[in-house]
Design a protein around this motif. Structure first.
Motif, PDB file in Angstrom:
ATOM      1  N   UNK A   1       0.841  -1.164   0.000  1.00  0.00           N
ATOM      2  CA  UNK A   1       0.000   0.000   0.000  1.00  0.00           C
ATOM      3  C   UNK A   1       0.889   1.231   0.000  1.00  0.00           C
ATOM      4  N   UNK A   2       0.421   2.265  -0.657  1.00  0.00           N
ATOM      5  CA  UNK A   2       1.182   3.499  -0.750  1.00  0.00           C
ATOM      6  C   UNK A   2       0.349   4.624  -0.153  1.00  0.00           C
ATOM      7  N   UNK A   3       0.926   5.396   0.728  1.00  0.00           N
ATOM      8  CA  UNK A   3       0.244   6.559   1.278  1.00  0.00           C
ATOM      9  C   UNK A   3       0.807   7.797   0.616  1.00  0.00           C
ATOM     10  N   UNK A   4      -0.004   8.785   0.521  1.00  0.00           N
ATOM     11  CA  UNK A   4       0.380   9.993  -0.175  1.00  0.00           C
ATOM     12  C   UNK A   4       0.676  11.092   0.827  1.00  0.00           C
ATOM     13  N   UNK A   5       1.774  11.760   0.634  1.00  0.00           N
ATOM     14  CA  UNK A   5       2.075  12.928   1.439  1.00  0.00           C
ATOM     15  C   UNK A   5       1.515  14.141   0.725  1.00  0.00           C
ATOM     16  N   UNK A   6       1.038  15.104   1.439  1.00  0.00           N
ATOM     17  CA  UNK A   6       0.467  16.286   0.816  1.00  0.00           C
ATOM     18  C   UNK A   6       1.008  17.555   1.420  1.00  0.00           C
ATOM     19  N   UNK A   7       0.962  18.631   0.678  1.00  0.00           N
ATOM     20  CA  UNK A   7       1.391  19.943   1.138  1.00  0.00           C
ATOM     21  C   UNK A   7       0.151  20.693   1.574  1.00  0.00           C
ATOM     22  N   UNK A   8       0.104  21.139   2.829  1.00  0.00           N
ATOM     23  CA  UNK A   8      -1.067  21.806   3.346  1.00  0.00           C
ATOM     24  C   UNK A   8      -0.718  23.208   3.810  1.00  0.00           C
ATOM     25  N   UNK A   9      -1.284  24.194   3.189  1.00  0.00           N
ATOM     26  CA  UNK A   9      -1.186  25.579   3.629  1.00  0.00           C
ATOM     27  C   UNK A   9      -2.499  26.264   3.298  1.00  0.00           C
ATOM     28  N   UNK A  10      -2.619  27.551   3.532  1.00  0.00           N
ATOM     29  CA  UNK A  10      -3.902  28.213   3.358  1.00  0.00           C
ATOM     30  C   UNK A  10      -4.014  29.033   2.078  1.00  0.00           C
ATOM     31  N   UNK A  11      -3.084  28.906   1.157  1.00  0.00           N
ATOM     32  CA  UNK A  11      -3.124  29.638  -0.101  1.00  0.00           C
ATOM     33  C   UNK A  11      -3.044  28.674  -1.271  1.00  0.00           C
ATOM     34  N   UNK A  12      -3.300  29.133  -2.495  1.00  0.00           N
ATOM     35  CA  UNK A  12      -3.106  28.265  -3.656  1.00  0.00           C
ATOM     36  C   UNK A  12      -1.616  28.004  -3.821  1.00  0.00           C
ATOM     37  N   UNK A  13      -1.268  26.950  -4.527  1.00  0.00           N
ATOM     38  CA  UNK A  13       0.138  26.556  -4.627  1.00  0.00           C
ATOM     39  C   UNK A  13       1.000  27.641  -5.287  1.00  0.00           C
ATOM     40  N   UNK A  14       0.513  28.252  -6.350  1.00  0.00           N
ATOM     41  CA  UNK A  14       1.282  29.313  -7.000  1.00  0.00           C
ATOM     42  C   UNK A  14       1.495  30.505  -6.085  1.00  0.00           C
ATOM     43  N   UNK A  15       0.438  30.921  -5.424  1.00  0.00           N
ATOM     44  CA  UNK A  15       0.553  32.026  -4.480  1.00  0.00           C
ATOM     45  C   UNK A  15       1.420  31.645  -3.291  1.00  0.00           C
ATOM     46  N   UNK A  38       7.519  13.665   6.715  1.00  0.00           N
ATOM     47  CA  UNK A  38       7.144  15.073   6.560  1.00  0.00           C
ATOM     48  C   UNK A  38       8.381  15.960   6.430  1.00  0.00           C
ATOM     49  N   UNK A  39       9.398  15.677   7.231  1.00  0.00           N
ATOM     50  CA  UNK A  39      10.615  16.488   7.211  1.00  0.00           C
ATOM     51  C   UNK A  39      11.337  16.381   5.872  1.00  0.00           C
ATOM     52  N   UNK A  40      11.633  15.153   5.439  1.00  0.00           N
ATOM     53  CA  UNK A  40      12.422  15.020   4.209  1.00  0.00           C
ATOM     54  C   UNK A  40      11.627  15.442   2.978  1.00  0.00           C
ATOM     55  N   UNK A  41      10.303  15.272   2.993  1.00  0.00           N
ATOM     56  CA  UNK A  41       9.485  15.764   1.873  1.00  0.00           C
ATOM     57  C   UNK A  41       9.592  17.285   1.781  1.00  0.00           C
ATOM     58  N   UNK A  42       9.575  17.941   2.927  1.00  0.00           N
ATOM     59  CA  UNK A  42       9.746  19.393   2.949  1.00  0.00           C
ATOM     60  C   UNK A  42      11.131  19.820   2.521  1.00  0.00           C
ATOM     61  N   UNK A  43      12.146  19.073   2.938  1.00  0.00           N
ATOM     62  CA  UNK A  43      13.517  19.388   2.537  1.00  0.00           C
ATOM     63  C   UNK A  43      13.693  19.231   1.032  1.00  0.00           C
ATOM     64  N   UNK A  44      13.080  18.202   0.444  1.00  0.00           N
ATOM     65  CA  UNK A  44      13.139  18.031  -1.010  1.00  0.00           C
ATOM     66  C   UNK A  44      12.491  19.228  -1.703  1.00  0.00           C
ATOM     67  N   UNK A  45      11.362  19.677  -1.174  1.00  0.00           N
ATOM     68  CA  UNK A  45      10.675  20.855  -1.715  1.00  0.00           C
ATOM     69  C   UNK A  45      11.584  22.082  -1.644  1.00  0.00           C
ATOM     70  N   UNK A  46      12.243  22.261  -0.507  1.00  0.00           N
ATOM     71  CA  UNK A  46      13.139  23.402  -0.337  1.00  0.00           C
ATOM     72  C   UNK A  46      14.287  23.348  -1.338  1.00  0.00           C
ATOM     73  N   UNK A  47      14.870  22.151  -1.512  1.00  0.00           N
ATOM     74  CA  UNK A  47      15.981  21.975  -2.457  1.00  0.00           C
ATOM     75  C   UNK A  47      15.535  22.311  -3.876  1.00  0.00           C
ATOM     76  N   UNK A  48      14.354  21.822  -4.259  1.00  0.00           N
ATOM     77  CA  UNK A  48      13.903  21.964  -5.647  1.00  0.00           C
ATOM     78  C   UNK A  48      13.347  23.342  -5.982  1.00  0.00           C
ATOM     79  N   UNK A  49      12.911  24.102  -4.966  1.00  0.00           N
ATOM     80  CA  UNK A  49      12.303  25.407  -5.227  1.00  0.00           C
ATOM     81  C   UNK A  49      13.162  26.578  -4.776  1.00  0.00           C
ATOM     82  N   UNK A  50      14.111  26.326  -3.887  1.00  0.00           N
ATOM     83  CA  UNK A  50      14.886  27.423  -3.319  1.00  0.00           C
ATOM     84  C   UNK A  50      14.130  28.182  -2.248  1.00  0.00           C
TER      85      UNK A  50
END
Length: 196
Positions: A1-15, A38-50
């Motif tokens: 089984x695979x669980x999905x990690x998601x990004x949760x904030x209060x704005x649209x993704x572009x904004x 959660x930590x490493x998913x966020x770190x990957x996001x930081x690496x890929x987006x700056x």
């Protein structure tokens, strides 16, 4: 089984991306602790987006979610099974799923890779046996597990619990594990993440 990690904030993704880039180090990124999904998913996001997010490690997923709900943190790359009830109740808003395809439990939520090309983060769950287990036992277990995943009631229940069923062979499970180990080792090294 695979669980999905998601990004949760209060704005649209572009904004959210523009907002975060304009506020380096000012937005809190909650996680269940150092080195967690959660930590490493966020770190990957930081690496890929700056984007510079301030990592706030908690002692578990529940306290991180409590502070997300309370507004102390602005971002969390959480697993959908842990957050699905808050999403259904409208207490958290999903911006994107971090798998390569949309998720059955959240069909209207886009894929983060649509905004951050190449981004993918998901947690794989599987069943393992000792290396010395005879091949015929492995084959029987694999057959029975795949049969269970094919059962409509079991499949529906797993989807209800925010899981994605990915049956297959032992090799189908082993190859992604090796790839994921290499990928996340690079993210951890780049981020400088250390265990508590």
């Amino acid at each position: 089984m695979k669980h999905v990690a998601g990004l949760f904030v209060s704005l649209s993704i572009g904004l959210a991306l523009a907002y975060a880039k304009a506020r380096p180090g000012k937005l809190n990124m909650a996680s269940a602790g150092n080195g967690t999904v959660q930590h490493v998913a966020g770190e990957l996001f930081k690496v890929m987006t700056g984007v510079d997010l301030l990592h706030v490690p908690y002692r578990g997923q529940a306290p991180a979610l409590v502070d997300m709900l309370g507004g102390q943190d602005q971002v969390m790359f959480d697993t959908v099974p842990a957050s699905i009830e808050y999403l259904k109740a409208g207490k958290l808003r999903p911006l994107a799923v971090t798998t390569t395809t949309r998720f059955d439990a959240l069909p209207d939520v886009p894929v983060l890779a649509d905004f951050v090309p190449g981004y993918e983060s998901s947690a794989l769950y599987g069943i393992a046996a000792p290396k010395s287990t005879p091949a015929e036992i492995i084959g029987k277990l694999n057959h029975e597990i795949n049969a269970a995943f094919a059962d409509p009631k079991i499949k529906a229940r797993l989807i209800e619990l925010a899981g994605m069923v990915l049956g297959g062979s032992p090799t189908d499970f082993g190859n992604p594990l090796a790839e994921e180990t290499d990928k996340w080792a690079k993210v951890v090294k780049f981020s400088g993440a250390k265990p508590d």
